[in-house]
Scaffold this motif. Structure first.
Motif, mmCIF file in Angstrom:
data_model
loop_
_atom_site.group_PDB
_atom_site.id
_atom_site.type_symbol
_atom_site.label_atom_id
_atom_site.label_comp_id
_atom_site.label_asym_id
_atom_site.label_seq_id
_atom_site.Cartn_x
_atom_site.Cartn_y
_atom_site.Cartn_z
ATOM 1 N N ARG A 56 45.709 30.755 -40.813
ATOM 2 C CA ARG A 56 45.839 29.566 -39.983
ATOM 3 C C ARG A 56 45.203 29.899 -38.646
ATOM 4 O O ARG A 56 45.703 30.744 -37.915
ATOM 5 N N TRP B 277 44.058 25.725 -42.213
ATOM 6 C CA TRP B 277 45.507 25.700 -42.442
ATOM 7 C C TRP B 277 45.752 25.780 -43.947
ATOM 8 O O TRP B 277 45.646 24.803 -44.661
ATOM 9 N N ASP B 278 46.051 26.979 -44.419
ATOM 10 C CA ASP B 278 46.387 27.199 -45.834
ATOM 11 C C ASP B 278 45.337 26.636 -46.785
ATOM 12 O O ASP B 278 45.639 25.904 -47.731
ATOM 13 N N GLU C 120 54.258 21.675 -40.739
ATOM 14 C CA GLU C 120 54.711 22.262 -41.992
ATOM 15 C C GLU C 120 56.202 21.984 -42.151
ATOM 16 O O GLU C 120 56.972 22.140 -41.201
ATOM 17 N N VAL D 212 46.668 30.890 -35.063
ATOM 18 C CA VAL D 212 47.980 30.286 -34.873
ATOM 19 C C VAL D 212 48.994 31.425 -34.749
ATOM 20 O O VAL D 212 48.923 32.398 -35.505
#
Length: 304
Positions: free
Chosen positions: A4, A29-30, A148, A294
């Motif tokens: 991330r 992000w993932d 999330e 992140v």
């Protein structure tokens, strides 16, 4: 789990400079890529940053001023040219749909059918993992938050003490209990990570709502406080105001961007000084082609 991180493609305000391209921000992000506000030159900046069209799964526009959207044609046509096969979700203010149509079909090319459009209306909207809130700018503008869901972190020592092992661990996670042992007995709450992207706006409630509790806050700081009246008139934030938002929101990492062309790299200490009047957490003054991770997930150190 995939990384991330924020890949900064451009950091200028309305006018690009020799050192700052127009806006462009890819949040990885993932395994999903959220491309926010591709301004003019974004496609080339992507090449410099090692970002390809296949990295884009979401294309999000906050508003239809040129420095936030004139890169859309190049990005869309690159998605088509490179034959991206996965779905790409396009999110933008519904009030600017005519601008979107013009940008989406700005030139002749072999089109793609992978792009699905999500025009945003109202003060608040949810599109998949994104939340959009209307901001305060001369044209309709939205900020976005990626959140999330909260979960639970399994504690191996507690599992061992209660004799839960092997396939029973998966059963416990899926069903919430196994052999009379509950998930709550073997885990602690795990807060979901979050990131917010806030561009052109005056201070308003939506700014604080989007920023609240974020792990990563990417926010405009177009001016220093000496231009506060000018910033308010034209719907922008100062570095001091961005710091106030980060402090009240208790964000974990603040990223400043969207700098007016009147400021150069030599002015960066002044931006940081204004932020430090209220916020003492990690701060990044964004530069083109920078990568910002992140923050690592918060971990509970005690068991309730």
């Amino acid at each position: 789990m995939s990384s991330r991180e924020l890949v900064v493609l451009g950091t200028a305000g309305a006018v690009p400079t020799r050192h700052r391209n127009h806006n462009g921000y890819l949040l990885r992000w993932d395994g999903q890529g959220f491309l926010f506000d591709p301004g003019e030159g974004t496609q080339r900046q992507m090449a410099h940053a090692g970002v390809s069209a296949t990295d884009v799964h979401w294309l999000c526009v906050t508003h239809f001023h040129g420095d936030h959207c004139l890169g859309v044609p190049g990005v869309v046509q690159r998605i088509a040219r490179d034959k991206v096969r996965h779905p790409v979700q396009a999110v933008f203010p519904a009030s600017g749909e005519s601008y979107w149509r013009n940008l989406r079909h700005a030139a002749a090319f072999a089109d793609t059918d992978v792009i699905t459009e999500h025009p945003v209306t109202g003060d608040h909207a949810a599109i998949g993992p994104l939340t959009a809130r209307r901001l305060s700018h001369p044209v309709e503008s939205y900020g976005y938050r990626l959140q999330e869901p909260a979960g639970r972190r399994i504690l191996p020592d507690r599992l061992a003490a209660l004799g839960i092992r092997g396939p029973e661990v998966g059963e416990l996670q899926r069903g919430g209990s196994v052999r009379g042992v509950t998930l709550a007995q073997c885990s602690v709450p795990r807060p979901g990570q979050s990131a917010a992207f806030i561009m052109d706006t005056r201070l308003c409630d939506a700014v604080f709502e989007l920023a609240a509790g974020t792990d990563l806050l990417i926010i405009e700081s177009t001016f220093l406080s000496g231009e506060a009246a000018f910033a308010k008139e034209y719907g922008h934030l100062t570095a001091h105001q961005a710091g106030l938002v980060a402090a009240e929101a208790r964000t974990r990492h603040l990223v400043l961007t969207h700098f007016s062309e009147r400021y150069g790299f030599a002015d960066e200490p002044a931006f940081l000084d204004e932020v430090r009047q209220s916020y003492d957490g990690p701060v990044t003054l964004a530069r083109d082609l920078m990568t910002v991770p992140v923050p690592k997930r918060r971990r509970h150190l005690t068991v309730p």
